[in-house]
Design a protein around this motif. Sequence first.
Motif, PDB file in Angstrom:
ATOM      1  N   LEU A 345      36.687  26.519  35.331  1.00 34.98           N
ATOM      2  CA  LEU A 345      36.949  26.308  33.908  1.00 34.98           C
ATOM      3  C   LEU A 345      36.890  27.620  33.145  1.00 34.98           C
ATOM      4  O   LEU A 345      37.725  27.894  32.282  1.00 34.98           O
ATOM      5  N   ALA A 346      35.890  28.465  33.450  1.00 37.29           N
ATOM      6  CA  ALA A 346      35.762  29.762  32.769  1.00 37.29           C
ATOM      7  C   ALA A 346      36.972  30.633  33.050  1.00 37.29           C
ATOM      8  O   ALA A 346      37.492  31.318  32.168  1.00 37.29           O
ATOM      9  N   LEU A 347      37.441  30.593  34.305  1.00 34.77           N
ATOM     10  CA  LEU A 347      38.598  31.421  34.649  1.00 34.77           C
ATOM     11  C   LEU A 347      39.850  30.955  33.935  1.00 34.77           C
ATOM     12  O   LEU A 347      40.682  31.756  33.515  1.00 34.77           O
ATOM     13  N   ASP A 348      40.009  29.634  33.805  1.00 27.94           N
ATOM     14  CA  ASP A 348      41.230  29.090  33.210  1.00 27.94           C
ATOM     15  C   ASP A 348      41.254  29.235  31.703  1.00 27.94           C
ATOM     16  O   ASP A 348      42.295  29.465  31.096  1.00 27.94           O
ATOM     17  N   SER A 349      40.084  29.094  31.035  1.00 27.21           N
ATOM     18  CA  SER A 349      40.068  29.031  29.574  1.00 27.21           C
ATOM     19  C   SER A 349      39.699  30.345  28.915  1.00 27.21           C
ATOM     20  O   SER A 349      39.879  30.509  27.729  1.00 27.21           O
ATOM     21  N   GLY A 350      39.158  31.297  29.625  1.00 25.59           N
ATOM     22  CA  GLY A 350      38.695  32.533  29.006  1.00 25.59           C
ATOM     23  C   GLY A 350      39.837  33.416  28.567  1.00 25.59           C
ATOM     24  O   GLY A 350      40.941  33.371  29.103  1.00 25.59           O
ATOM     25  N   SER A 351      39.567  34.261  27.557  1.00 25.50           N
ATOM     26  CA  SER A 351      40.579  35.205  27.064  1.00 25.50           C
ATOM     27  C   SER A 351      40.454  36.563  27.732  1.00 25.50           C
ATOM     28  O   SER A 351      41.269  37.438  27.503  1.00 25.50           O
ATOM     29  N   ASP A 352      39.428  36.738  28.593  1.00 25.97           N
ATOM     30  CA  ASP A 352      39.219  38.011  29.270  1.00 25.97           C
ATOM     31  C   ASP A 352      39.923  37.989  30.620  1.00 25.97           C
ATOM     32  O   ASP A 352      40.145  36.937  31.219  1.00 25.97           O
ATOM     33  N   GLY A 353      40.229  39.186  31.105  1.00 30.10           N
ATOM     34  CA  GLY A 353      40.780  39.313  32.440  1.00 30.10           C
ATOM     35  C   GLY A 353      39.651  39.500  33.435  1.00 30.10           C
ATOM     36  O   GLY A 353      38.934  40.497  33.378  1.00 30.10           O
ATOM     37  N   LEU A 354      39.470  38.537  34.362  1.00 27.48           N
ATOM     38  CA  LEU A 354      38.377  38.596  35.325  1.00 27.48           C
ATOM     39  C   LEU A 354      38.853  39.208  36.632  1.00 27.48           C
ATOM     40  O   LEU A 354      40.027  39.076  37.014  1.00 27.48           O
ATOM     41  N   ARG A 369      44.780  35.635  33.632  1.00 27.79           N
ATOM     42  CA  ARG A 369      44.706  36.318  32.341  1.00 27.79           C
ATOM     43  C   ARG A 369      44.714  37.828  32.520  1.00 27.79           C
ATOM     44  O   ARG A 369      45.254  38.542  31.687  1.00 27.79           O
ATOM     45  N   TRP A 370      44.151  38.326  33.636  1.00 28.07           N
ATOM     46  CA  TRP A 370      44.150  39.771  33.888  1.00 28.07           C
ATOM     47  C   TRP A 370      45.586  40.287  33.940  1.00 28.07           C
ATOM     48  O   TRP A 370      45.902  41.347  33.412  1.00 28.07           O
ATOM     49  N   TYR A 371      46.464  39.517  34.607  1.00 31.53           N
ATOM     50  CA  TYR A 371      47.864  39.938  34.713  1.00 31.53           C
ATOM     51  C   TYR A 371      48.571  39.844  33.360  1.00 31.53           C
ATOM     52  O   TYR A 371      49.260  40.772  32.925  1.00 31.53           O
ATOM     53  N   THR A 372      48.401  38.683  32.692  1.00 36.26           N
ATOM     54  CA  THR A 372      49.198  38.434  31.487  1.00 36.26           C
ATOM     55  C   THR A 372      48.792  39.348  30.330  1.00 36.26           C
ATOM     56  O   THR A 372      49.631  39.638  29.469  1.00 36.26           O
ATOM     57  N   ARG A 434      34.021  45.905  32.112  1.00 39.23           N
ATOM     58  CA  ARG A 434      32.589  45.746  32.383  1.00 39.23           C
ATOM     59  C   ARG A 434      32.427  45.021  33.706  1.00 39.23           C
ATOM     60  O   ARG A 434      33.191  44.108  34.019  1.00 39.23           O
ATOM     61  N   GLY A 435      31.424  45.411  34.485  1.00 36.79           N
ATOM     62  CA  GLY A 435      31.206  44.759  35.768  1.00 36.79           C
ATOM     63  C   GLY A 435      29.816  45.032  36.306  1.00 36.79           C
ATOM     64  O   GLY A 435      29.050  45.842  35.748  1.00 36.79           O
ATOM     65  N   GLY A 451      33.619  41.463  37.461  1.00 32.88           N
ATOM     66  CA  GLY A 451      33.598  41.917  36.069  1.00 32.88           C
ATOM     67  C   GLY A 451      34.773  41.399  35.274  1.00 32.88           C
ATOM     68  O   GLY A 451      35.522  40.525  35.701  1.00 32.88           O
ATOM     69  N   THR A 452      34.928  41.959  34.068  1.00 25.17           N
ATOM     70  CA  THR A 452      35.965  41.513  33.132  1.00 25.17           C
ATOM     71  C   THR A 452      36.658  42.714  32.504  1.00 25.17           C
ATOM     72  O   THR A 452      36.119  43.823  32.455  1.00 25.17           O
ATOM     73  N   ASN A 453      37.873  42.469  32.018  1.00 19.00           N
ATOM     74  CA  ASN A 453      38.582  43.394  31.140  1.00 19.00           C
ATOM     75  C   ASN A 453      38.784  42.704  29.804  1.00 19.00           C
ATOM     76  O   ASN A 453      39.310  41.584  29.759  1.00 19.00           O
TER      77      ASN A 453
END
Length: 908
Positions: A345-354, A369-372, A434-435, A451-453
Amino acid sequence: MPPLPPNEGERLAALRDLRILDTAPEAHFDAVCSTAAALFNVPVALITLIDSERQWFKAKCGIAVDGTSREISFCAYAILSDDVLVVENATMDPRFAYSPLVMGKNAIRFYAGAPLVLRSGIRLGTLCLVDTKPRRFSKLQGTQLESLAQIVVAHIELHRARIAAEATLDERIRSEMLTRASEERYRTAHEKLEQTADLLRLAQEAAGAGIWQWSFDEDVVQNSPESALMLGFHGESSSTNWIDISIAEWAARVHPEDLPLVQAAHTAALRDGTTYKVEYRVRRPEGSAGYRWLMSFGRIIRHEVTGKALRIVGLDLDVTERRTTQDALIQSEKRLRMSKERLALALDSGSDGLWDWNVTTGQVWYSDRWYTMFGYEPGELEAHIDTSLGLTHPDDLKQTLALIAEHFEGRSAVYASERRIRTKSGDYTWVLSRGRVVSRDEQGVPLRMVGTNIDISERKASEHHISYMARHDALTGLPNRTVFYEHLEQRLLDVRRGRGQAALLCLGLDRFKSVNDTLGHPAGDQLLCEIATRLSANICDGDVVARLGGDEFALIISHVDHVHHVSSLAQSLIDAVGQPLDLGGVLVTVGVSIGIALAPADGDMPEILYKNADLALFRAKAAVRTSYRFYEAGMDAAIETRMQLELEMREAILCGSFAMHYQPVLRLSDHRIVGFEALMRWPHPTRGMIAPGAFIPLAEETGLIVSLGSWALHEACREAASWPGHLRIAVNVSAVQFQQPGLEDNVISALTTSGLPPHRLVLEITESVLVQDAEAVIACLRRLKSLGVRIALDDFGTGYSSLSYLRRFPFDSIKIDRSFVNEIDDPAAAAIVRAVVGIASQFGATVTAEGVETRHQFEQVGLDGCTDIQGYLVSRPLPADETTDLLEEVSLNDFVSKFQKRIGLIQV
């Protein structure tokens, strides 16, 4: 105490949720303060946050303290509304007039504060401006201040988002670590289950033990075939090798005497522990007589979190205590499933790139999201660490690798870097990466990092805008004072190394204030922008033109071959600025005065060279406007004398060292005193008595005349209130006092506190008051006159438009300047006096001749029709105690006879 906002509790909660109070200084907030101070040309700019009992400065410029109590703060009033709070003169505002910030050493006079509106009704504090001098603040300036406040709020929002992002990242990393632990437990459980199953099979084979389990939410006990046979049951086993036996069926097989014992063992185990052992009898299978004894070992399985008993598992006969792990396996599988669902769920709904990086292989899992966020389709790029590093801006790559290495080596708890990533379009966008390393091998070598972007392009754009504003003038776009000094320092460093000569030009516009006051601030801003364009068009590459504030500009000429080149440039600048400007259909013309200092001849350090160029500018303005002057040795002596006098004047105001003298006005018809003019004197401890002509112009230039004039008005009214009721007191009002708000309130205050009737007060103004903004001044004079105050036109005849003002405003008195009295034998001067008398009589005004010193002048002004006289022939200006003595003579009618005898009207 300032009133509290109606939602104070909600406001304080929002402020504290930000966790921004008592935090370290941050460059972007400091930059806003510096920008505000430079933009509005004020000494102090602050970003304040209003806590329950204090105001704390998140950023500050021009002040050392970190905050004040809320009770005395101006900002506590500013947060009561979304509008900018402007206090142009704090001494005239009843909310602040007696504040220690106004009356104490801080001497605050001007304040403007834009509230920091986090959301509707939630105002955290202010971006505010402070000055020790009263000043006006236009609507445009208010809008500019609100814009800067919105930048502050944007950074506060970024601060809040950063806190939330960090919390989210920590939660995600924690969830990931829990998931990994769940996986480990899952594998361990499987291994233990397999081991337990093997042991149970061995136990069953060796001792004929039976396995069983009973869930408390069900009415059946699950038994192994061996356990079912021990209880006397026959049946087909399922694929799981369990045979269900109901509780009632089981109880029927237990010996009636032993059933309470078994139930008590169960109850005790539920209450006191997790295991039990009991011996009881069960019936043999049908067809067999008697009972079978069973030794039963059981374990209570409880919920890991709540402790609630869920089921019993156990062995019968000679099998000692064994622990079953099936329930633990089920719970582990459930927790693993839930963790995976939450992560998905976090991966699908988050606005950050994981991202999830296998450090050993270099393979990286990137979320969609990382790609888009970089314009790519999910999976379009190779999922490898080289992909991310290859997209990193070359200027950011070295620092990124250094920060990763720092985290790998354990020198930082979290990897965090701000870098630019190339998008599919070829542009670069800013991200915060961040990671954290989540697994290492036995030697501590990182194996896996997650981590995230986060897209921070808007914040970076805002910071770039703030950085630009901090170094450029917001109105004209020219470099500001900061950049000016940087260029000057660099060029003078080259000069000190023997690399040629340079020149510094300080420029001040002439007649700008008149345009600004007459046509308004928008026209004044347009004029400044046009002047900036003209100055920029007349400089060479390598030269720098900057706006230092107000109507002051500066120009650095980087290379000077000959002084004639500088003179020629100065004249071309004067010519360019002097061309007419079209301001909204009105053609205006302004000039420019220029002061010039050469390096290294006039100084090779920035402060010295600027001071000398400024001195030359001062002399250029004092000599002939719209001209240029080179610095000459000795110029600073006169300026230093002036500055010293200003410093001593400020100290004298604080110490109350000024005094009032009073010069009588004589009515010619009966030679009686009808009033006095209040004249300010400065008894200096070392210079002696300083006359008004020596310090009043300086007081007007520095703005000190406002506080001096207020004191003089109050003091004169207080003294005159004790005089006989027919005597008037005349007080001079400067043009500067009309330019500042609060003059009418000041007059009312002086009359109220002294008890002096308004008709006994005469305000004397000069033509220069009307030249500034005639319509506004005349409107103010009409309001004062409606109170009963009398208005006199002083120094009549010295200007060019006095007659036009007589037609527009009915003055109560006109004072003939002493220059006409001195030349009274000149037919032209006498004709002017007679003309003024004729005009005044048409308006019903009295005419006072100033500077009468001889009997001849006395007789002549009387013949020309003047009604009153003032001068040394009557009396010099007297201190208050001598004025009292003179009034005693007046009451005894001694003064008239003494005066007449002195001028020879009565023979002794």
